[in-house]
Write an enzyme that holds these catalytic residues in place. Structure first.
Site, short mmCIF file in Angstrom:
data_model
loop_
_atom_site.label_atom_id
_atom_site.label_comp_id
_atom_site.label_asym_id
_atom_site.label_seq_id
_atom_site.Cartn_x
_atom_site.Cartn_y
_atom_site.Cartn_z
N LYS A 1 -30.31 32.39 110.74
CA LYS A 1 -29.62 32.49 109.48
C LYS A 1 -30.26 31.26 108.47
O LYS A 1 -30.00 30.99 107.33
CB LYS A 1 -28.78 32.36 110.17
CG LYS A 1 -27.91 31.26 110.68
CD LYS A 1 -26.22 31.34 111.14
CE LYS A 1 -26.32 32.71 111.35
NZ LYS A 1 -25.21 32.79 112.37
N TRP B 1 -22.51 34.74 106.74
CA TRP B 1 -23.64 34.38 106.64
C TRP B 1 -23.39 33.26 107.97
O TRP B 1 -24.42 33.28 109.35
CB TRP B 1 -24.24 33.34 106.13
CG TRP B 1 -25.45 32.13 107.02
CD1 TRP B 1 -26.69 33.20 106.41
CD2 TRP B 1 -24.99 31.44 106.30
NE1 TRP B 1 -27.04 31.48 106.55
CE2 TRP B 1 -26.37 30.55 106.73
CE3 TRP B 1 -24.20 30.21 107.28
CZ2 TRP B 1 -27.02 29.05 107.05
CZ3 TRP B 1 -24.54 28.43 107.31
CH2 TRP B 1 -26.08 28.54 108.25
N HIS B 2 -22.01 32.63 108.18
CA HIS B 2 -22.20 32.56 109.76
C HIS B 2 -21.78 32.91 110.80
O HIS B 2 -22.27 32.63 111.72
CB HIS B 2 -20.33 30.85 109.72
CG HIS B 2 -20.86 30.21 108.76
ND1 HIS B 2 -20.36 29.64 107.60
CD2 HIS B 2 -20.56 28.80 109.22
CE1 HIS B 2 -20.97 29.01 107.05
NE2 HIS B 2 -20.64 28.25 108.05
N ASP B 3 -21.24 33.96 110.61
CA ASP B 3 -21.03 35.34 111.67
C ASP B 3 -20.62 36.59 111.49
O ASP B 3 -20.00 36.57 110.68
CB ASP B 3 -20.43 34.22 112.94
CG ASP B 3 -21.33 35.32 114.31
OD1 ASP B 3 -21.67 36.20 114.48
OD2 ASP B 3 -20.30 34.87 115.54
#
Length: 666
Positions: free
Chosen positions: A314, A549-551
């Site tokens: 990512k 984006w983080h998860d």
């Protein structure tokens, strides 16, 4: 020079990142013998230009120092009493005490045959299995001299911590290998008096070629055959930038990279065995595995040191978008050079100019693209450097990198690691929250301290890898931005907090997402409310992307929406209580801001506990334990008073920075 001087220099903003002290101007190289008093007039001059108008009158009021006032002496007394109690509270619930034991002596050893334990807290047995052997002498959870415990239960940080010896080899070996390469493969200008532009071009070619070849070897060692999947994604992204008409580049770039973000998660890195099962299913009535699937499973086993390459990819996606968008914007300025137009020195550009001034069209080639996207020191977790900035620093060595500053930064990093080790040996907040204990067994003070120190450990576990990889880049001659600006406890504004938390990512989001969406809207007084509403909508869109984006899970999505929601009170308060109306009552305004900041801090803590710590159910248990009794409510009032004191100290820290000529936005 005195020890106090070096201690101040070690923890100065200039050592952390010159961008903080020279934000509007190119960072100047500071000689190793230059004292703090010699550089102070320069900072004061910058401060005067930032805080005064053309007529010399102040545009931002900077108050007189309050550090030696009776008010702040009372705050110092509160700190001396409260801060040790905070540590004691969370340490007391992080240990088991043994009151009675039977010892056996022999001629060879000293051992414990049996022990009747009286644990200091009823929940200790629920999380004790998550503790790991430690190394700090004297830290014993039980009376077992050979075993020392620490909380290494966080998988993300433990993977980094356990691999520190190997990573240190890379940090030392990679820059040394780079210098050996430069020594033997130095490019000859082939002219008697080469121009500065020619030398810059040769430096760019030499450095990027080393980065290119080392990056290919690096990802091959990390991901094995999965490196081919990474290179395929890079190729497709490059073709979007280079093969599509200009007007389609932004939309297709974002769709492609967000699609990759979801696909990597949904298909778990595209195992070859899964693809083989689709091509050739199981054979026979017993479902025997086909030879193609067996071969694919064997190839999947060649995954290198980090088989799950998609976990950290990512960060690479951000660089893919940066390359395409910087190329897209560079096509607008083909007819003119901003450097020539503004008569700038390309060797001493400010960071803002390095980001905004596009690289030459010849720099948008496959070698420089791969060298940038897979740049080894920043590949795994950043910090994020834009393509324009990367090329600019490869052409001209950044003057912000000096030997003294790099050594001080390395010492500061080592002290941060030591701080984390002490915390993990004495405070087991991660293990306690992972065990999901019965929160009602804790007092309101214990609950709040567990949540508070849990957030601090999260801050430290992110800070350490980011500073480690930034130190690696500094040793290699590249200066990426510092990701963590202030300590987690030195924040009172939600907006400012997110400018300083993961700062390089925040700046990336502003450049490539927030501003293209319209930013905060127009600033005209007639449309203030509409402008703020548009800004809040863009803010919500940004944090939705940040959360995904983080998860890709509901908890982080809720975190993003909570953050956006909790920013709203601060925005509304700034409209109702504008600073310009309180110039004649600065102390009253300071108290009002302090009260509002206390609410901000509580909301930020709740949002981050939901997103990164205990989740919504855990937060519900914490809140019920704190506000579910009169003693809890009394504690909450005292905690708010303590936060108010801390906020006033934060205000004064920022005022001190303004008096020193440092104007930060966080």
């Amino acid at each position: 020079m005195s020890l106090l001087y070096w201690a101040r220099k070690l923890y100065s903003l200039d050592t952390l990142d010159t961008r903080f002290t020279h934000s509007a101007n190119p960072p100047r190289a500071v000689s190793e013998s230059q004292s703090q008093s010699q550089s102070q007039p320069q900072l004061n001059q910058i401060g005067r230009s930032a805080t005064t108008g053309q007529d010399g009158r102040p545009t931002d009021s900077v108050s007189q120092s309050r550090w030696k006032t009776p008010e702040f002496f009372f705050y110092y007394l509160a700190f001396i009493i409260v801060v040790p109690l905070m540590f004691k509270t969370v340490i007391d619930v992080s240990q088991g005490q043994y009151s009675k034991c039977q010892l056996h002596f022999s001629s060879f050893d000293f051992s414990v045959l049996s022990a009747l334990s009286v644990e200091s807290h009823p929940t200790y047995s629920s999380y004790s299995h998550l503790l790991s052997p430690g190394w700090i002498p004297g830290r014993k959870v039980a009376y077992r001299p050979a075993l020392i415990f620490q909380d290494n239960s966080d998988a993300q940080f433990s993977s980094f911590r356990d691999n520190i010896p190997s990573l240190l080899g890379l940090v030392v070996g990679h820059p040394l290998l780079h210098r050996v390469y430069d020594f033997f493969v130095s490019r000859d200008p082939k002219v008697a008096k080469p121009s500065a532009s020619l030398l810059a071009k040769l430096r760019l070619e030499q450095r990027t070629q080393f980065d290119y070849y080392f990056a290919l070897l690096f990802i091959l060692a990390l991901h094995g055959l999965s490196a081919l999947k990474v290179l395929l994604i890079l190729f497709l992204n490059y073709r979007i930038a280079k093969g599509l008409p200009r007007k389609y580049i932004p939309v297709v770039t974002w769709i492609f990279n967000i699609g990759i973000l979801f696909a990597n998660e949904l298909y778990d890195g595209y195992p070859l065995s899964d693809i083989a099962k689709v091509i050739k299913p199981a054979e026979g009535s017993l479902g025997q595995v086909s030879s193609l699937v067996s071969c694919a499973q064997w190839l999947d086993g060649l995954g290198g040191l980090m088989p799950r390459w998609q976990i950290l990819f990512k960060v690479t996606i951000l660089r893919l978008i940066s390359f395409n968008m910087d190329f897209y914007w560079s096509l607008e300025q083909l007819s003119s050079s901003p450097i020539e137009k503004k008569q700038l020195d390309p060797a001493s550009l400010s960071e803002r100019d390095r980001m905004r001034i596009p690289a030459e069209q010849t720099s948008f080639n496959p070698v420089y693209y791969v060298a940038y996207v897979l740049y080894s020191p920043l590949y795994l977790s950043g910090p994020i450097l834009t393509f324009n900035d990367y090329i600019s620093q490869q052409r001209h060595a950044p003057s912000s990198i000096t030997r003294t500053r790099t050594i001080l930064y390395a010492i500061r990093f080592c002290l941060t690691v030591l701080c984390m080790e002490l915390v993990l040996h004495y405070i087991y907040a991660l293990a306690i929250s992972s065990a999901a204990p019965n929160w009602s067994l804790y007092t309101p003070g214990q609950l709040s301290m567990l949540g508070y120190f849990h957030l601090h450990i999260i801050w430290l576990k992110l800070l350490i890898p980011w500073r480690f990889f930034r130190l690696w880049a500094l040793l290699d001659g590249l200066d990426p931005p510092e990701n963590m600006v202030r300590c987690m406890s030195n924040n009172y504004s939600a907006l400012a907090f997110w400018r300083g938390w993961h700062r390089s990512f925040n700046r990336w989001v502003v450049r490539y997402l927030y501003v293209p969406l319209g930013g905060g809207g127009t600033r005209s007084t007639e449309r203030t409310l509409l402008s703020r509403a548009r800004g809040m909508f863009n803010f919500l869109a940004v944090f939705t992307f940040v959360a995904l984006w983080h998860d890709i899970n509901l908890r982080l999505l809720m975190w993003g929406w909570l953050v956006s929601l909790f920013v709203l009170p601060e925005v509304v308060a700034s409209l109702i209580f504008p600073a310009r109306r309180w110039h004649s009552h600065p102390n009253t305004y300071r108290v009002l801001c302090g009260i509002g900041a206390v609410g901000n801090i509580l909301m930020m803590m709740m949002a981050n506990l939901v997103g990164f710590a205990v989740g919504l159910d855990g937060l519900k248990g914490l809140m019920e334990g704190i506000v579910g009794s009169y003693s809890g409510l009394a504690f909450l009032v005292l905690a708010c008073a303590g936060l108010f004191i801390g906020v006033q100290v934060m205000f004064e820290i920022r005022e001190s920075e303004l008096r020193a000529g440092i104007k930060m936005k966080c």
